[in-house]
Design a protein around this motif. Structure first.
Motif, PDB file in Angstrom:
ATOM      1  N   ASN A  68       8.155  45.338  36.322  1.00  0.00           N
ATOM      2  CA  ASN A  68       6.770  45.382  35.849  1.00  0.00           C
ATOM      3  C   ASN A  68       6.097  46.669  36.327  1.00  0.00           C
ATOM      4  O   ASN A  68       5.942  46.880  37.526  1.00  0.00           O
ATOM      5  CB  ASN A  68       6.014  44.165  36.364  1.00  0.00           C
ATOM      6  CG  ASN A  68       4.587  44.102  35.835  1.00  0.00           C
ATOM      7  OD1 ASN A  68       4.179  44.895  34.993  1.00  0.00           O
ATOM      8  ND2 ASN A  68       3.829  43.140  36.325  1.00  0.00           N
ATOM      9  N   SER A 110      15.597  47.001  28.711  1.00  0.00           N
ATOM     10  CA  SER A 110      14.549  46.776  29.704  1.00  0.00           C
ATOM     11  C   SER A 110      15.182  46.577  31.071  1.00  0.00           C
ATOM     12  O   SER A 110      16.222  45.925  31.194  1.00  0.00           O
ATOM     13  CB  SER A 110      13.729  45.545  29.333  1.00  0.00           C
ATOM     14  OG  SER A 110      12.852  45.181  30.395  1.00  0.00           O
ATOM     15  N   ASP A 122       7.391  44.547  27.146  1.00  0.00           N
ATOM     16  CA  ASP A 122       8.195  43.327  27.109  1.00  0.00           C
ATOM     17  C   ASP A 122       7.294  42.152  26.757  1.00  0.00           C
ATOM     18  O   ASP A 122       6.174  42.041  27.279  1.00  0.00           O
ATOM     19  CB  ASP A 122       8.844  43.059  28.472  1.00  0.00           C
ATOM     20  CG  ASP A 122      10.190  43.744  28.620  1.00  0.00           C
ATOM     21  OD1 ASP A 122      10.705  44.255  27.612  1.00  0.00           O
ATOM     22  OD2 ASP A 122      10.715  43.771  29.754  1.00  0.00           O
ATOM     23  N   THR A 126       6.759  47.590  30.950  1.00  0.00           N
ATOM     24  CA  THR A 126       7.977  47.458  31.750  1.00  0.00           C
ATOM     25  C   THR A 126       8.737  48.778  31.768  1.00  0.00           C
ATOM     26  O   THR A 126       8.682  49.556  30.823  1.00  0.00           O
ATOM     27  CB  THR A 126       8.869  46.347  31.150  1.00  0.00           C
ATOM     28  OG1 THR A 126       8.112  45.144  31.060  1.00  0.00           O
ATOM     29  CG2 THR A 126      10.097  46.100  31.994  1.00  0.00           C
ATOM     30  N   THR A 128       8.581  53.818  29.704  1.00  0.00           N
ATOM     31  CA  THR A 128       8.006  52.473  29.703  1.00  0.00           C
ATOM     32  C   THR A 128       7.820  51.974  28.275  1.00  0.00           C
ATOM     33  O   THR A 128       7.629  52.749  27.339  1.00  0.00           O
ATOM     34  CB  THR A 128       6.643  52.415  30.431  1.00  0.00           C
ATOM     35  OG1 THR A 128       5.721  53.315  29.798  1.00  0.00           O
ATOM     36  CG2 THR A 128       6.791  52.785  31.897  1.00  0.00           C
TER      37      THR A 128
END
Length: 275
Positions: A252, A248, A225, A235, A222
């Motif tokens: 979420n 990415s 963003d 993200t 993770t």
């Protein structure tokens, strides 16, 4: 699958003291689970085959001026033949537990300055039978310990990380070493066979990384963003294995990842293996 608690064990050291937490947890190749406690710096073992839980004890004390014994086991990682390796604070020691002999063996301190207190991260390389050791305090350092010869070698960090204070997380994945440094919260990837750096300056918020995906062969973590309105969002990111690039996914995560694995959920809406 049932979300029911199966077992719960208090971490009580050999001297009767209670732990306030366990930073390091791992599962060895023989299926036994281990936890390292704070502030009583002890190693605990759970055997799911026998359902027995016990305190193994503390790593050996080291002969350093002013050293009073380690109070925390920061990290644990599995080696071969059921062995487990641990890193401690505040003298930055490393140890091995061998279930065949039921003994803890110390490899000594990896402090090179008086204020580098912690062996904070470990990664085991099964190809070379070596242990990578991440140190923190005032200067981030990375060592490689040959477990056969006990030879230790310092591996210089990429030059842009000279101001970092911690090698905070590490993970060995199929010939690549993933190394997170802090406080910048970035990671780099090293080829363990050649020592060459494959990727640098990748942002990260997670504690560690996923195994390689059984679907695309990539590794997940993770990071943050920045959204069109200027807000920040944690993200899911992907490290592309073949190209050594990252991107990415736009998914979420609502917070940083702490640990990752691919498991079967036995649910029609999540068929096969899920992250």
């Amino acid at each position: 699958k049932t979300k029911k608690l199966l077992k719960s064990f208090p971490l009580i050291a050999e001297d009767g003291s209670n732990a306030s937490g366990a930073w390091g947890i791992t599962v060895a190749t023989d299926g036994k689970a281990y936890a390292g406690s704070v502030p009583n710096g002890s190693l605990f073992q759970y055997d799911p085959a026998t359902e027995q839980f016990r305190c193994i004890g503390k790593p050996p004390k080291i002969d350093l001026p002013g050293a009073s014994g380690e109070t925390v086991i920061w990290t644990l990682t599995a080696g071969k033949d059921g062995k487990v390796y641990g890193g401690t604070g505040y003298e930055a020691t490393v140890f091995e537990y061998d279930p065949q002999t039921d003994k803890i063996t110390g490899f000594g301190s990896f402090k090179t300055t008086t204020k580098n207190y912690h062996a904070h991260s470990l990664a085991y390389d099964p190809v070379s039978d070596s242990l990578y050791i991440g140190i923190d305090g005032v200067k981030a350092q990375l060592f490689k310990l040959d477990l056969a010869t006990k030879t230790r070698t310092e591996i210089p960090l990429p030059v842009q990380y000279s101001g970092e204070t911690s090698v905070f997380d590490m993970q060995y994945i199929e010939g690549k070493l993933f190394v997170r440094v802090d406080p910048s919260s970035k990671f780099f990837v090293m080829d363990t066979a050649t020592g060459s750096i494959l990727a640098t300056d990748i942002p990260i918020t997670s504690r560690g990384f996923s195994p390689r995906s059984p679907y695309d062969g990539n590794v997940y973590f993770t990071a943050i963003d920045t959204m069109p309105d200027g807000s920040a969002r944690s993200t899911l990111y992907v490290y592309e294995w073949e190209s050594n690039t990252y991107r990415s996914t736009g998914i979420n995560m609502k917070g940083p990842g702490i640990v990752f694995d691919f498991i079967s959920l036995d649910r029609p809406d999540f068929p096969g293996l899920s992250l």
